[in-house]
Design a protein around this motif. Structure first.
Motif, PDB file in Angstrom:
ATOM      1  N   SER A  80      99.523  84.106  78.292  1.00  0.00           N
ATOM      2  CA  SER A  80      99.994  84.765  77.067  1.00  0.00           C
ATOM      3  C   SER A  80      98.846  84.777  76.072  1.00  0.00           C
ATOM      4  CB  SER A  80     101.193  84.021  76.482  1.00  0.00           C
ATOM      5  OG  SER A  80     101.575  84.611  75.256  1.00  0.00           O
ATOM      6  N   ASP A  81      98.739  85.861  75.311  1.00  0.00           N
ATOM      7  CA  ASP A  81      97.658  85.927  74.317  1.00  0.00           C
ATOM      8  C   ASP A  81      98.091  85.339  72.975  1.00  0.00           C
ATOM      9  OD1 ASP A  81      99.398  87.930  73.613  1.00  0.00           O
ATOM     10  OD2 ASP A  81      97.974  89.571  73.884  1.00  0.00           O
ATOM     11  N   THR A  82      99.225  84.648  72.982  1.00  0.00           N
ATOM     12  CA  THR A  82      99.658  83.915  71.775  1.00  0.00           C
ATOM     13  C   THR A  82      99.949  82.473  72.147  1.00  0.00           C
ATOM     14  OG1 THR A  82     101.977  84.526  72.165  1.00  0.00           O
ATOM     15  CG2 THR A  82     100.685  85.967  70.724  1.00  0.00           C
ATOM     16  N   PRO A  83      99.640  81.516  71.273  1.00  0.00           N
ATOM     17  CA  PRO A  83      99.960  80.110  71.547  1.00  0.00           C
ATOM     18  C   PRO A  83     101.469  79.921  71.681  1.00  0.00           C
ATOM     19  CG  PRO A  83      98.444  80.314  69.686  1.00  0.00           C
ATOM     20  CD  PRO A  83      98.957  81.685  69.982  1.00  0.00           C
ATOM     21  N   TYR A  84     101.871  78.956  72.483  1.00  0.00           N
ATOM     22  CA  TYR A  84     103.283  78.617  72.686  1.00  0.00           C
ATOM     23  C   TYR A  84     104.076  79.836  73.199  1.00  0.00           C
ATOM     24  CZ  TYR A  84     101.557  74.862  69.741  1.00  0.00           C
ATOM     25  OH  TYR A  84     100.793  73.837  69.227  1.00  0.00           O
ATOM     26  N   GLY A  85     103.429  80.597  74.074  1.00  0.00           N
ATOM     27  CA  GLY A  85     104.058  81.810  74.599  1.00  0.00           C
ATOM     28  C   GLY A  85     105.076  81.543  75.696  1.00  0.00           C
TER      29      GLY A  85
ATOM     30  N   VAL B 119     100.365  74.652  79.692  1.00  0.00           N
ATOM     31  CA  VAL B 119      99.422  74.549  78.580  1.00  0.00           C
ATOM     32  C   VAL B 119      99.970  75.357  77.419  1.00  0.00           C
ATOM     33  CG1 VAL B 119      97.046  74.910  77.804  1.00  0.00           C
ATOM     34  CG2 VAL B 119      97.492  74.306  80.197  1.00  0.00           C
ATOM     35  N   GLU B 120     100.493  74.668  76.411  1.00  0.00           N
ATOM     36  CA  GLU B 120     101.133  75.357  75.286  1.00  0.00           C
ATOM     37  C   GLU B 120     100.128  76.101  74.418  1.00  0.00           C
ATOM     38  OE1 GLU B 120     105.103  73.083  74.068  1.00  0.00           O
ATOM     39  OE2 GLU B 120     103.305  71.887  73.712  1.00  0.00           O
ATOM     40  N   ASN B 121      98.957  75.471  74.241  1.00  0.00           N
ATOM     41  CA  ASN B 121      97.927  76.074  73.378  1.00  0.00           C
ATOM     42  C   ASN B 121      96.567  75.733  73.961  1.00  0.00           C
ATOM     43  OD1 ASN B 121      96.197  76.965  71.384  1.00  0.00           O
ATOM     44  ND2 ASN B 121      97.454  76.227  69.687  1.00  0.00           N
ATOM     45  N   THR B 122      95.882  76.723  74.500  1.00  0.00           N
ATOM     46  CA  THR B 122      94.595  76.462  75.162  1.00  0.00           C
ATOM     47  C   THR B 122      93.540  75.947  74.180  1.00  0.00           C
ATOM     48  OG1 THR B 122      93.936  78.784  74.891  1.00  0.00           O
ATOM     49  CG2 THR B 122      95.017  78.187  76.958  1.00  0.00           C
ATOM     50  N   ASP B 123      93.671  76.327  72.895  1.00  0.00           N
ATOM     51  CA  ASP B 123      92.704  75.850  71.887  1.00  0.00           C
ATOM     52  C   ASP B 123      92.831  74.348  71.665  1.00  0.00           C
ATOM     53  OD1 ASP B 123      91.687  78.388  71.521  1.00  0.00           O
ATOM     54  OD2 ASP B 123      93.074  78.861  69.885  1.00  0.00           O
TER      55      ASP B 123
ATOM     56  N   GLN C 262      88.952  84.494  77.334  1.00  0.00           N
ATOM     57  CA  GLN C 262      89.093  83.680  76.122  1.00  0.00           C
ATOM     58  C   GLN C 262      90.298  84.088  75.277  1.00  0.00           C
ATOM     59  OE1 GLN C 262      85.552  84.130  73.792  1.00  0.00           O
ATOM     60  NE2 GLN C 262      85.581  86.363  73.835  1.00  0.00           N
ATOM     61  N   TRP C 263      90.878  85.227  75.562  1.00  0.00           N
ATOM     62  CA  TRP C 263      92.069  85.686  74.860  1.00  0.00           C
ATOM     63  C   TRP C 263      93.326  84.941  75.282  1.00  0.00           C
ATOM     64  CZ3 TRP C 263      95.432  87.408  78.545  1.00  0.00           C
ATOM     65  CH2 TRP C 263      94.849  87.805  79.755  1.00  0.00           C
ATOM     66  N   ILE C 264      93.260  84.204  76.393  1.00  0.00           N
ATOM     67  CA  ILE C 264      94.430  83.444  76.869  1.00  0.00           C
ATOM     68  C   ILE C 264      94.669  82.254  75.944  1.00  0.00           C
ATOM     69  CG2 ILE C 264      95.393  82.068  78.760  1.00  0.00           C
ATOM     70  CD1 ILE C 264      93.775  83.774  80.702  1.00  0.00           C
ATOM     71  N   LYS C 265      95.839  82.199  75.325  1.00  0.00           N
ATOM     72  CA  LYS C 265      96.152  81.142  74.354  1.00  0.00           C
ATOM     73  C   LYS C 265      97.220  80.173  74.855  1.00  0.00           C
ATOM     74  CE  LYS C 265      93.130  82.625  71.503  1.00  0.00           C
ATOM     75  NZ  LYS C 265      91.867  81.857  71.382  1.00  0.00           N
ATOM     76  N   SER C 266      97.992  80.590  75.853  1.00  0.00           N
ATOM     77  CA  SER C 266      98.917  79.662  76.511  1.00  0.00           C
ATOM     78  C   SER C 266      99.006  80.041  77.979  1.00  0.00           C
ATOM     79  CB  SER C 266     100.297  79.670  75.850  1.00  0.00           C
ATOM     80  OG  SER C 266     100.820  80.969  75.738  1.00  0.00           O
TER      81      SER C 266
END
Length: 452
Positions: free
Chosen positions: A214-219, A174-178, A190-194
């Motif tokens: 990762s707490d950043t997208p595309y992590g 999952v590259e970007n959970t949003d 909810q802080w998980i972004k990837s």
């Protein structure tokens, strides 16, 4: 950039490739490369297990310089990444061979993997009945949710990601959970972004999962999955060991509970049998329990094993159980017994033996009960056994029984003084009573371990 500098760069790149083959030690490799880079005014900077190559005079660099610096940086980092991975795999394999604690092994895997897959948090979970149970996790303290993770259970019916991995037996990236339509949002995570979820398969069956957050997208990158793949058989063995350990632990706990319950029930039955005898002969109330206490103390003083102490405790509690078969009027007679009545009394060890030998679980104590009135000179009953023919446990109960009976009230006489009871044992030591048993009794009495 002049040709001379280009050639120098190419020499450095070629030299780096050679050095990679020659060096096992990472520190030596970096030191050697640092010396090579000085020729073109470059330096190595290390941050978070990553190498950066740069110049002190950035304004003097052109596009070609930057291109060569990028190539050198990538080459050095690839070597270090490969070396880190090789070291990681070797360390974890050795840990498994050495039968390292499963939880420690899984913790070590997550700690070491951070060097080759930078993550915010990661976990290894065991799959049981379509739900994940977390055995090891790392990094969640950053967001204060380690307690949540410790108690969190992930069910495939509620989480599409888990269901997908279980059904396909393939990693989920999952590259970007949003932007992922099936991502389940939980306040604590909810802080998980990837996210990266990889199944751990052992003998064609999913045992669990290793997941990275990762707490950043595309992590994460696709190649991160490739880095973990060689470790999956090791993880599979570790999880299989964990399952076996948990199964054995559960079976052991259940067995201990069952045994404790059995022991409580068993001793309650023994106590009940002892109480029934004393109800029939109220004048000897408490006699068997006191004899049992004294016998156990003597047994310990003589160094008997735990198993023999157990047998001694039970047999002394039941040593007079044969009195159940003796008429109450004889047991409770307030005057001296006549010869016929004495013969009745003297068969109580045999009655007790015949009762106990039929009960498999305590049949081993039946001979002790049978012999507790035997005396080492052969004057005892019911068989007139002598010396070594008599079991040590029976000799111990014999001494404890005589002493307790003499110092207790009976319907036909008052309790005798302790000195008189001691005199009886001392004067007949080696004749009626085993000398070692008498000495162990007297020593325990003198030291205050036998309380009357």
């Amino acid at each position: 950039m002049n040709e001379e500098k280009i050639l120098e760069y190419l020499k450095i790149i070629s030299k780096i490739k050679e050095e990679e083959k020659n060096f096992e030690n990472v520190e030596d490799f970096i030191f050697n490369i640092q010396n090579l880079l000085k020729k073109v005014s470059l330096k190595i900077f290390i941050e978070k297990n990553k190498i950066t190559v740069s110049s002190e005079n950035l304004e003097n660099l052109d596009k070609k310089d930057n291109l060569f610096i990028h190539i050198i940086t990538e080459d050095v980092n690839q070597f270090l990444e490969g070396k880190n991975y090789s070291n990681l795999f070797n360390e974890l394999t050795i840990s498994l061979i050495e039968q390292k604690n499963v939880e420690d092994l899984l913790d070590a895997i997550l700690e070491k993997l951070e060097k080759i897959i930078p993550y915010t948090s990661a976990n290894i979970a065991l799959l049981e009945n379509d739900a994940l149970y977390y055995l090891s996790f790392r990094g969640y303290e950053k967001y204060g949710v380690e307690d949540f993770m410790r108690n969190f259970k992930m069910d495939k019916r509620e989480f599409y990601t888990l269901k997908t991995v279980m059904e396909t037996q393939k990693p989920l990236f999952v590259e970007n959970t949003d932007e992922y339509p099936n991502w389940v949002i939980i306040p604590e995570t909810q802080w998980i972004k990837s996210h990266l979820m990889i199944p751990i398969i052992y003998e064609n069956k999913i045992l669990g999962l290793i997941s990275f957050d990762s707490d950043t997208p595309y992590g994460f990158k696709e190649e991160d999955i490739e880095k973990v793949y060689p470790l999956l058989p090791l993880l599979g063995i570790a999880l299989e060991n964990a399952k076996l350990y948990e199964k054995l632990k559960k079976e052991l706990e259940e067995r201990i509970i069952a045994e404790e319950k059995y022991k409580r029930s068993f001793y309650q039955i023994v106590k009940l049998a002892s109480d029934i005898v004393e109800m029939k002969d109220p004048y000897t109330s408490g006699h068997q329990k006191r004899v049992a206490r004294i016998s156990v103390i003597i047994g310990k003083e003589l160094g008997l094993s735990q198993e023999k102490i157990r047998a001694l405790a039970i047999s002394s509690l039941l040593h007079d159980i044969g009195k159940i078969g003796i008429p109450s009027e004889i047991l409770n007679k307030p005057s001296s017994l006549n010869p016929l009545e004495r013969r009745f009394i003297n068969i109580h060890p045999e009655i007790g033996y015949n009762l106990l030998r039929k009960i498999e679980i305590i049949s081993d104590i039946a001979p002790i009960v049978y012999q507790h009135h035997e005396r080492i000179n052969g004057s005892g009953y019911p068989k007139g056994l002598k010396g070594e023919e008599i079991l040590l446990e029976a000799k111990i109960i014999g001494v404890a029984d005589v002493f307790e009976a003499m110092t207790s009230h009976r319907p036909y006489r008052s309790a005798l003084p302790i000195d008189m009871a001691i005199k009886e044992l001392v004067e007949n030591k080696g004749t009626l009573y085993d000398p070692d048993v008498v000495d162990a009794f007297l020593k325990s009495l003198k030291e205050g371990r036998i309380i009357l």
